[in-house]
Structure formats: C-alpha cells, structure tokens
Motif scaffolding. Structure first.
Motif, PDB file in Angstrom:
ATOM      1  N   PHE A 110      -7.224   3.707   7.794  1.00 43.91           N
ATOM      2  CA  PHE A 110      -6.831   2.309   7.591  1.00 43.91           C
ATOM      3  C   PHE A 110      -7.994   1.502   6.993  1.00 43.91           C
ATOM      4  N   GLN A 111      -9.212   1.791   7.425  1.00 45.63           N
ATOM      5  CA  GLN A 111     -10.370   1.110   6.849  1.00 45.63           C
ATOM      6  C   GLN A 111     -10.528   1.461   5.376  1.00 45.63           C
ATOM      7  N   GLU A 112     -10.328   2.711   5.026  1.00 47.83           N
ATOM      8  CA  GLU A 112     -10.400   3.122   3.620  1.00 47.83           C
ATOM      9  C   GLU A 112      -9.303   2.465   2.793  1.00 47.83           C
ATOM     10  N   SER A 131      -0.560   0.452   4.607  1.00 47.47           N
ATOM     11  CA  SER A 131      -1.136  -0.285   5.738  1.00 47.47           C
ATOM     12  C   SER A 131      -0.164  -0.363   6.904  1.00 47.47           C
ATOM     13  N   GLU A 151      -7.647   5.022  12.285  1.00 46.28           N
ATOM     14  CA  GLU A 151      -8.582   3.900  12.116  1.00 46.28           C
ATOM     15  C   GLU A 151      -9.435   4.073  10.864  1.00 46.28           C
ATOM     16  N   ASP A 152      -9.967   5.274  10.684  1.00 40.38           N
ATOM     17  CA  ASP A 152     -10.794   5.545   9.500  1.00 40.38           C
ATOM     18  C   ASP A 152      -9.972   5.429   8.216  1.00 40.38           C
ATOM     19  N   SER A 212      -7.927  -0.410   3.423  1.00 44.11           N
ATOM     20  CA  SER A 212      -8.291  -1.820   3.275  1.00 44.11           C
ATOM     21  C   SER A 212      -9.399  -2.011   2.235  1.00 44.11           C
ATOM     22  N   LYS A 213     -10.340  -1.096   2.166  1.00 47.47           N
ATOM     23  CA  LYS A 213     -11.419  -1.200   1.183  1.00 47.47           C
ATOM     24  C   LYS A 213     -10.909  -1.018  -0.245  1.00 47.47           C
ATOM     25  N   HIS A 225      -1.269   2.145  10.212  1.00 47.02           N
ATOM     26  CA  HIS A 225      -1.959   1.191  11.089  1.00 47.02           C
ATOM     27  C   HIS A 225      -2.332   1.882  12.399  1.00 47.02           C
ATOM     28  N   LYS A 267      -7.769  -1.536  -1.564  1.00 48.99           N
ATOM     29  CA  LYS A 267      -6.399  -2.036  -1.685  1.00 48.99           C
ATOM     30  C   LYS A 267      -6.003  -2.394  -3.110  1.00 48.99           C
TER      31      LYS A 267
END
Length: 142
Positions: free
Chosen positions: A113-115, A92, A110-111, A117-118, A96, A120
């Motif tokens: 980082f979203q993955e 992360s 961005e994509d 976060s999903k 970032h 983790k």
C-alpha cells in the motif's frame, strides 16, 4: 458714436493679477508634467520590451534538436495521465492494510500500500504492483 465705443474700450482696466502671473508657479507644474510624461513613457517601453522577448530565446537549435531525441516513453506518459487515477483507486481499495488485519499478509499489504501511494501517478509501476498484489495477496481483480 465712434467716440463712445473708444471711450468704453479705453476705460476697461485689466487687473494686475492677471497681467502679472507667477511664472515660477507655472514652470514648476510644467516640469512636474514633463517628468511624469518621461516616467510613463519609460514604463510603457519596459512593458513593451518585456512582452516582446521570448522565453526560449536562449535555447540553441542543437539543444532543441537533442530535446526531441530524449528517451521519453510516451505510452507510459499517456497511460499515466489518463489511466493511473482509476488503477490507483482500484489498487488502494483492494490492497488496503485494514482488509488484512490479524493475518500473516498484513505486513505485505502495508508495504504494498505504501508503494502504491508513492507511485500513484506512474501507470507502469502500478501495473507491476497489481501483479504483485495478485501473486502475494491472492487478490482477484475484476
């Protein structure tokens, strides 16, 4: 001397209130106590019954045996429990989107980082995302 003792005993009068006790008053209190005793006994029985039953008593032996054969990846599970937090923090920070402002890699970051976060708590998926970050974003991890 005997006459004196007999005279004193015979002259003592017991009040009528003591002799004529109200039996209805006594019987009401007796039945209240009996009802409370029955109720407390009932509650104690329910508590004992609740504590004595097992939560898994509905499972059959076949269900338990089949549960042992399930396809759970224990290595991934243990790594996810123990190592995913550190890997998540590392990814992360490195991936970032704010690190890639005004570059062509910002949308990919961005994509990614979203993955991250999903997923983790999924160690295996985080390792795959780490490889994607190395190839797509040219990030060198220590």
């Amino acid at each position: 001397m005997k006459n004196i003792c007999l005279q004193t005993v015979s002259t003592i009068e017991v009040p009528e209130k003591i002799l004529n006790t109200d039996t209805t008053n006594t019987s009401i209190w007796f039945w209240i106590v009996v009802i409370e005793l029955v109720f407390i006994t009932y509650l104690l029985f329910k508590l004992w019954k609740k504590n004595s039953t097992l939560k898994f008593n509905d499972a059959t032996n076949a269900e338990v045996h089949n549960a042992k054969k399930s396809d759970i990846d224990m290595d991934n599970l243990m790594n996810s429990i123990n190592g995913s937090k550190d890997l998540y923090k590392e990814l992360s920070r490195a991936c970032h989107p704010d690190r890639f402002i005004n570059t062509d890699k910002q949308k990919m970051a961005e994509d990614l980082f979203q993955e991250i976060s999903k997923n983790k708590r999924d160690y295996e998926k985080l390792n795959a995302l780490k490889q994607i970050a190395i190839t797509n974003l040219n990030i060198n991890f220590k």
